[in-house]
Design an enzyme around this catalytic site. Structure first.
Site, short mmCIF file in Angstrom:
data_model
loop_
_atom_site.label_atom_id
_atom_site.label_comp_id
_atom_site.label_asym_id
_atom_site.label_seq_id
_atom_site.Cartn_x
_atom_site.Cartn_y
_atom_site.Cartn_z
N LYS A 44 0.85 -1.21 0.00
CA LYS A 44 0.00 0.00 0.00
C LYS A 44 0.87 1.25 0.00
O LYS A 44 2.06 1.21 0.36
CB LYS A 44 -0.92 0.02 1.23
CG LYS A 44 -0.21 -0.05 2.61
CD LYS A 44 0.27 1.27 3.15
CE LYS A 44 1.13 1.13 4.39
NZ LYS A 44 1.82 2.34 4.82
N ASP A 59 -1.80 -2.02 9.53
CA ASP A 59 -2.02 -2.05 8.08
C ASP A 59 -2.55 -3.41 7.58
O ASP A 59 -2.77 -3.57 6.38
CB ASP A 59 -0.70 -1.75 7.35
CG ASP A 59 -0.21 -0.33 7.63
OD1 ASP A 59 -1.05 0.54 7.92
OD2 ASP A 59 1.01 -0.11 7.55
#
Ligand code: ATP
Length: 321
Positions: free
Chosen positions: A19, A158
Site C-alpha cells: 500500500k 495495516d
C-alpha cells in the site's frame, strides 16, 4: 468467496498488495502509546505472495521462496524466518482465535516478497494478510473477507487494509476502514531506498520534532483530507497532487536526509508530486498517466541508479490465485 478451493486443498496460494498512503495525518500519542491516524490508503500493483501447504505433523513453519533469494530482488536480510515473522504470527493467530487443534492444522508458509522491507509500504502486513486468507482457505474456516479483516486488526495497523485492498480511509490506528471510490487508476512511481526506516522510530521522531516546534502540531483526532478523497472520486491527478499530505514525511526526511534529493529529481523529471510513502523511506512520485509513469521510472532510475517501479492502484485486497 465462491470458487475458492474447499477443505480438500492441500496448498493454497494468495497474493496480497502493498500500500501507499495518499494522505497520512497523525495525532499526538494516546495514553496507550498509539498514535491516532487519518489515512487514505491505496493498494498498489506490487504484491506479496504466500503459499500455505498443509503439514501433517501439526507444526507451523515459514520460509522465503526460492524466487526471492535472487540478488536482484528485495533485500530480506532484516526479515525473521521464524515465529516473529508477521505471516507466521497471522497463521497462529487464526488457529488460536478459532480454537483449531494444532495437531490437525499444521502449515508451511512459503513467502515470495516484492514489496521493499521496512519501506513504509506495509510489506509485512501484506504477508500477514496473505497468510490469513491462505490458512483460512486451507483450513476451510468459512470466514468472510470482512471477518478476516476484523480478525487481522491485532496483528498490525495495516493488516486489515491488505485484506480488503482497493482505496480506503483508515481511522483509529488505521484499522477502522471505510472504502473510497476511485474513478480511474492512479499511476505512481515508487522509489525504494537501500536502507529501511523503523516505523516506531519515525513516529517517535515526529513527537520529538513537534515538542521542539519543528513540525506542525497534530490534532487529537486527526481529520481525513477530504480533498484527497474528492480527487480520487473525480479522477483528477492535479487535484490529488495538491491535496496529498504525509505528517511522517518531516521525521522520515530528518532521519534520512538523502530522500530530499531523490524527491527533487522526481519533480525535476516531471512528477506531479513527490512524497514519502507511509513511514518511508520508499518515495512515491505521482504521474499523469501509465506512459508518464513508465517514462518517469526510467528517468529517475537513470539519474539516481535506484530501481524505480511504475505501479498503479487501486488493486484488490488479498486474493487466492
Ligand atoms: P509498515 O508501514 O506496515 O509499518 P513497513 O512496510 O515499513 O511496515 P515491513 O516491510 O512490513 O515494513 O517490515 C518492518 C519490520 O517488520 C522488518 O524490518 C522486519 O524486522 C519485521 N517483519 C516481520 N515479519 C515480516 C515480513 N513478513 N516481511 C517483512 N518484514 C517483517
Amino acid at each position: 468467496m465462491s470458487g475458492l478451493p474447499g477443505p480438500s486443498a492441500r496448498h493454497v496460494t494468495v497474493r496480497a498488495p502493498g500500500k501507499v498512503n495518499l494522505s497520512l495525518r497523525v495525532g499526538p500519542p494516546r495514553p496507550d502509546g498509539y498514535h491516532p491516524v487519518a489515512s487514505v490508503y491505496l493498494a498498489v500493483s506490487l504484491a506479496e505472495t504466500v503459499t500455505a501447504v498443509a503439514r501433517p505433523d501439526g507444526d507451523a513453519r515459514i520460509t522465503l521462496a526460492e524466487s526471492t533469494r535472487r540478488p536482484s530482488s528485495v533485500d530480506t536480510r532484516d526479515v525473521p524466518w521464524d515465529e516473529r515473522n508477521l505471516a507466521h504470527r497471522a497463521a497462529l493467530h487464526l488457529r488460536q482465535s478459532l480454537g483449531l487443534a494444532p495437531e490437525t492444522h499444521g502449515v508451511h508458509l512459503e513467502v515470495s516478497k516484492q514489496v521493499p522491507v521496512a519501506g513504509g509500504m506495509g510489506g509485512g502486513s501484506a504477508d500477514a494478510a496473505a497468510a490469513l486468507l491462505a490458512c483460512s482457505v486451507l483450513w476451510d474456516t468459512g470466514l468472510t473477507r470482512s471477518e478476516l479483516a476484523e480478525l487481522a486488526a491485532p496483528l498490525g495497523a495495516d493488516v486489515p487494509f491488505a485484506v480488503t485492498g482497493g482505496a480506503a480511509v483508515g481511522r483509529g490506528t488505521g484499522t477502522e476502514l471505510t472504502p473510497v471510490a476511485a474513478r480511474r487508476p492512479v499511476h505512481l512511481v515508487l522509489v525504494p531506498a537501500d536502507a529501511g526506516l523503523s516505523t516506531p522510530v519515525v513516529f517517535r521522531t515526529l513527537d520529538e520534532l513537534r515538542s521542539l516546534g519543528r513540525a506542525p502540531e497534530g490534532q487529537g483526532e486527526p481529520a481525513v483530507d477530504a480533498d484527497v478523497v474528492r480527487a480520487l472520486a473525480q479522477a483528477d491527478p492535479l487535484a490529488l497532487a495538491l491535496a496529498m499530505e504525509n505528517d511522517l514525511q518531516t521525521p522520515a526526511v530528518t532521519l534520512f536526509p538523502e530522500l530530499s534529493d531523490v524527491m527533487d529529481v522526481g519533480l525535476d523529471e516531471g512528477a506531479l508530486r513527490a512524497m514519502v510513502s507511509g513511514s518511508g523511506p520508499t518515495l512515491l512520485l505521482l504521474a499523469h498517466s501509465e506512459q508518464d509513469a513508465a517514462r518517469l521510472a526510467t528517468a529517475v532510475q537513470e539519474r539516481t541508479g535506484v530501481a524505480a517501479l511504475a505501479v498503479h492502484g487501486p488493486v484488490p485486497g488479498a486474493n487466492v490465485l
